[in-house]
Design a protein around this motif. Sequence first.
Motif, PDB file in Angstrom:
ATOM      1  N   ARG A 126      -3.495  31.960  30.752  1.00 48.00           N
ATOM      2  CA  ARG A 126      -2.313  31.350  30.140  1.00 48.00           C
ATOM      3  C   ARG A 126      -2.258  31.580  28.628  1.00 48.00           C
ATOM      4  O   ARG A 126      -1.209  31.428  28.015  1.00 48.00           O
ATOM      5  CB  ARG A 126      -2.322  29.838  30.362  1.00 48.00           C
ATOM      6  N   ASP A 127      -3.398  31.871  28.023  1.00 46.81           N
ATOM      7  CA  ASP A 127      -3.422  32.127  26.573  1.00 46.81           C
ATOM      8  C   ASP A 127      -3.090  33.587  26.262  1.00 46.81           C
ATOM      9  O   ASP A 127      -3.082  33.993  25.095  1.00 46.81           O
ATOM     10  CB  ASP A 127      -4.822  31.810  26.006  1.00 46.81           C
ATOM     11  N   LEU A 128      -2.844  34.367  27.299  1.00 51.08           N
ATOM     12  CA  LEU A 128      -2.599  35.809  27.119  1.00 51.08           C
ATOM     13  C   LEU A 128      -1.178  36.163  27.531  1.00 51.08           C
ATOM     14  O   LEU A 128      -0.613  35.480  28.366  1.00 51.08           O
ATOM     15  CB  LEU A 128      -3.600  36.598  27.964  1.00 51.08           C
ATOM     16  N   PRO A 129      -0.579  37.241  27.026  1.00 48.28           N
ATOM     17  CA  PRO A 129      -1.136  38.052  25.947  1.00 48.28           C
ATOM     18  C   PRO A 129      -1.074  37.324  24.605  1.00 48.28           C
ATOM     19  O   PRO A 129      -0.219  36.457  24.407  1.00 48.28           O
ATOM     20  CB  PRO A 129      -0.209  39.270  25.927  1.00 48.28           C
ATOM     21  N   LEU A 130      -1.952  37.681  23.718  1.00 50.93           N
ATOM     22  CA  LEU A 130      -1.941  37.168  22.353  1.00 50.93           C
ATOM     23  C   LEU A 130      -1.540  38.345  21.475  1.00 50.93           C
ATOM     24  O   LEU A 130      -2.233  39.367  21.458  1.00 50.93           O
ATOM     25  CB  LEU A 130      -3.339  36.646  22.020  1.00 50.93           C
ATOM     26  N   LEU A 131      -0.391  38.207  20.799  1.00 47.17           N
ATOM     27  CA  LEU A 131       0.213  39.363  20.114  1.00 47.17           C
ATOM     28  C   LEU A 131       0.336  39.064  18.618  1.00 47.17           C
ATOM     29  O   LEU A 131       1.323  38.480  18.175  1.00 47.17           O
ATOM     30  CB  LEU A 131       1.591  39.646  20.713  1.00 47.17           C
ATOM     31  N   HIS A 160      -3.245  43.293  16.374  1.00 43.08           N
ATOM     32  CA  HIS A 160      -4.413  43.079  17.235  1.00 43.08           C
ATOM     33  C   HIS A 160      -3.979  42.243  18.416  1.00 43.08           C
ATOM     34  O   HIS A 160      -3.646  41.068  18.244  1.00 43.08           O
ATOM     35  CB  HIS A 160      -5.518  42.354  16.462  1.00 43.08           C
ATOM     36  N   THR A 161      -3.974  42.856  19.588  1.00 45.83           N
ATOM     37  CA  THR A 161      -3.463  42.133  20.742  1.00 45.83           C
ATOM     38  C   THR A 161      -4.531  42.012  21.824  1.00 45.83           C
ATOM     39  O   THR A 161      -5.433  42.836  21.921  1.00 45.83           O
ATOM     40  CB  THR A 161      -2.207  42.819  21.323  1.00 45.83           C
ATOM     41  N   ALA A 162      -4.398  40.948  22.614  1.00 39.83           N
ATOM     42  CA  ALA A 162      -5.354  40.646  23.678  1.00 39.83           C
ATOM     43  C   ALA A 162      -4.588  40.499  24.985  1.00 39.83           C
ATOM     44  O   ALA A 162      -3.535  39.844  25.020  1.00 39.83           O
ATOM     45  CB  ALA A 162      -6.087  39.347  23.351  1.00 39.83           C
ATOM     46  N   HIS A 163      -5.103  41.091  26.048  1.00 39.81           N
ATOM     47  CA  HIS A 163      -4.381  41.140  27.325  1.00 39.81           C
ATOM     48  C   HIS A 163      -5.299  40.849  28.512  1.00 39.81           C
ATOM     49  O   HIS A 163      -6.508  41.015  28.421  1.00 39.81           O
ATOM     50  CB  HIS A 163      -3.764  42.535  27.506  1.00 39.81           C
ATOM     51  N   ALA A 164      -4.626  40.498  29.620  1.00 42.17           N
ATOM     52  CA  ALA A 164      -5.369  40.140  30.828  1.00 42.17           C
ATOM     53  C   ALA A 164      -5.736  41.351  31.686  1.00 42.17           C
ATOM     54  O   ALA A 164      -6.550  41.236  32.595  1.00 42.17           O
ATOM     55  CB  ALA A 164      -4.550  39.151  31.660  1.00 42.17           C
TER      56      ALA A 164
END
Lengths: 477, 477
Positions: A126-131, A160-164
């Motif tokens: 639920r915290d993703l993606p972080l963009l 800097h992005t974070a994905h599932a």
Amino acid sequence: MAERITPRSESYSDWYVDIVLNAQLADYSPVKGTMVIRPRGYAVWERMQSALDAMFKETGHQNAYFPLLIPESFLKKEAEHVEGFAPECAVVTHGGGEELEEPLVIRPTSETIIWSMYKKWIQSYRDLPLLINQWCNVLRWEKRTRLFLRTTEFLWQEGHTAHASAEEAREETLRMLEVYRRFAEEYMALPVLTGVKSEAEKFAGAVNTYAIEAMMQDRKALQAGTSHFLGQNFAKAFDVTFQTAEGGLDHVWATSWGVSTRLVGALIMAHSDDKGLVLPPKLAPVEVAIVPIFKNQTKTEVLAYADKLNQTLKGSYRVVLDADDNNSPGWKFSQWELYGVPIRVECGPKDMQNNQVVLVRRDSGEKLPVAISEAPQRIGVLLQQIQQSLYDRALEFREANTRDIDNYDDLLAFFENDGGFARAAWSGSVESEARIKAETKATIRVLPFGNEQEAAGKRCVVTGEPARHMAIFARSY
Amino acid sequence: MAERITPRSESYSDWYVDIVLNAQLADYSPVKGTMVIRPRGYAVWERMQSALDAMFKETGHQNAYFPLLIPESFLKKEAEHVEGFAPECAVVTHGGGEELEEPLVIRPTSETIIWSMYKKWIQSYRDLPLLINQWCNVLRWEKRTRLFLRTTEFLWQEGHTAHASAEEAREETLRMLEVYRRFAEEYMALPVLTGVKSEAEKFAGAVNTYAIEAMMQDRKALQAGTSHFLGQNFAKAFDVTFQTAEGGLDHVWATSWGVSTRLVGALIMAHSDDKGLVLPPKLAPVEVAIVPIFKNQTKTEVLAYADKLNQTLKGSYRVVLDADDNNSPGWKFSQWELYGVPIRVECGPKDMQNNQVVLVRRDSGEKLPVAISEAPQRIGVLLQQIQQSLYDRALEFREANTRDIDNYDDLLAFFENDGGFARAAWSGSVESEARIKAETKATIRVLPFGNEQEAAGKRCVVTGEPARHMAIFARSY
């Protein structure tokens, strides 16, 4: 004031420095390798920032700010990353009058500090993606520097992005590459090639690096932006895991992407000429300079005529009226040419009698007399035409200087002569890439999308082995 | 998610930290004394930047960028300046793997590097005034830090201007003070006192420091911006002279002025409450949050109703529709209150039947049912009212906690009790200022404009000597 600019034919690199200094874009600073970005240069960067920032926000990104100083131990957590960046770092050993327990490095890029925070912020899918994007300064100690193109400190943005999932992260990597391509082509009027970097040229810590590459007027390549698929490298280094939608636990997938003040250098090198800077209208801080032509007895009238136009244009364009009477009109013409203003408007007593003004294009020098009542509309059209023709000219130049080459002697000859972009088949071996670099100073700039299919059945230009890629080779900045 | 916020009555400083962390404005970073500004906090700073930047440009200033690193020897050129800043510096001793010949300090402020460049750029009165501003990060090593209010690294803008006369420089100093006052009052809804600092409180290297000072909800003062008249101090230190219009030679006159991310801390402390952040509409990244209230059987209809309003509002306001169905409406109400969104719009099946929605003010909690057709216009009016009433409330609070005090026992008693702003006559002596600080922890925040005339005939609250100033004493951040 307007000192002589070295012609490109005499020395391209002196020409470049002359433009930067005389157009007051930047200046050397007292600290080796760093520069001062002067107001005329910074205003171009501000326009770049504002266009890019809007594109980042449209694609769902938010800005944030992370610390300048990074514990030295953080850099060491990702093996390739530290190897790539540690030699370029500036190190803070003292603070507040005392020696620090652990040295801090000034960020050369922020993956490590950012992923140390993502560990706190990411728990679940639920915290993703972080963009997240950041506009900031970074430092990379450089031995040989060049204004805008390579300086120890530079300004940039780093996303800097974070994905599932890997798929989602790969999509993001390519989405941002496409944002860069659009920005380069639509705003900078700079045609670019896109594709993936070879292993030798990729970012330290990435799985894949994608880039946009442009050709400068000396036929060298300039890497204008990069977008990295980082896989799970940084998530593993900083132990960033998340609970998946299915209830499992996985490491997070990452991307990073950036462009810098180097783009200002690219802009100068791509379009300018021996008279000075040439700016594409969309990035020009001043689009129109009005230069009234008067003698003492006509001054009041001509100035009023020019100012009326100035007032009319102001609502729609970035315009200046150069009413200064210390300098002659001819001197002013040269000055606005030096500064790269896309359209100069000349108006004197005769123009006034004819209810006209003369529009002068910076890119072509063409003079267009127009009725003053039509000037606002004509200027709008002309700005679009200039934007487009700068792009067309740069594209034509690149195509004229791109060659398909299928044997090694031709490749050597190409780079012994004028050079440019060489499209050639490549086996994919590190050795052949190294040999080309040693013998021609050219490197692989990019493996264009679809290069593997195109290479099918071809032979490597160096070794004659079966080719795996079509590659673009060029000397570069 | 929404963790408990310590009430102000229990601990004002815990309350402050709870707001910053829970509203996701900022977070602690792994590097001691530095912070991460998270997207929700950075968005507020972006709105501040954009309003201030427009005001700077309207007053003729241009942005530029100067290097982060300053040779240590530069700081030493102005005696007071080095004494003030050297103890707070972070020092770079190594770069590119080697020890540097001369250590470099990370800028704590940029007067020295900027004036070293002004020496190159200024020759004649024609080069003046030079009106430059820079947005950047700076570092000041701090022992005790507090999120936003005092951090080792912070973001700010620093204006640095050069003038041909003392009068012109003084005018600029006051012009920018006025810009800061207007920004604080009109955008931050923060009433401020303006005036000059005492010698003990002025900027290291200035002739005079002017400031805007605000009162926080715990009655402490917060310096929210400063504007310095630097006289010829830096011009002399860096030997910056110019040819005057009369053909003579003179040192250049200078100003500098700045505000920082500390303003975000001031904004939080001035308006927020025990439920979370309260933002003045002009600086709120989101002005309106629409929360539809539905059960499974009414979901589609209510969402459509809410989205129709969302689409209508989008063109005019910064609006979000919170359509997430993982959380209850009540949970969402709390969340948007925590984030400080000025207006919440509630709409459920009954509202839909009545063609209405309910507007809820974040500042007062007041609920206003309005016809949905009138909502856009009512929201516009309400946002203005909220902006104004935050200002009025802060002003009322400051006035209720400002006391005229004419004897020392009362001054001691004032600061032993609740404290606030004490207006008192002062002799101007360093000793009496130091005594008040030692015995009450209060310092002189500002000598308001016209304070000398007002002090005429009065006696110093500490010593009974003839007073030279009326001063505002307060404890401060």
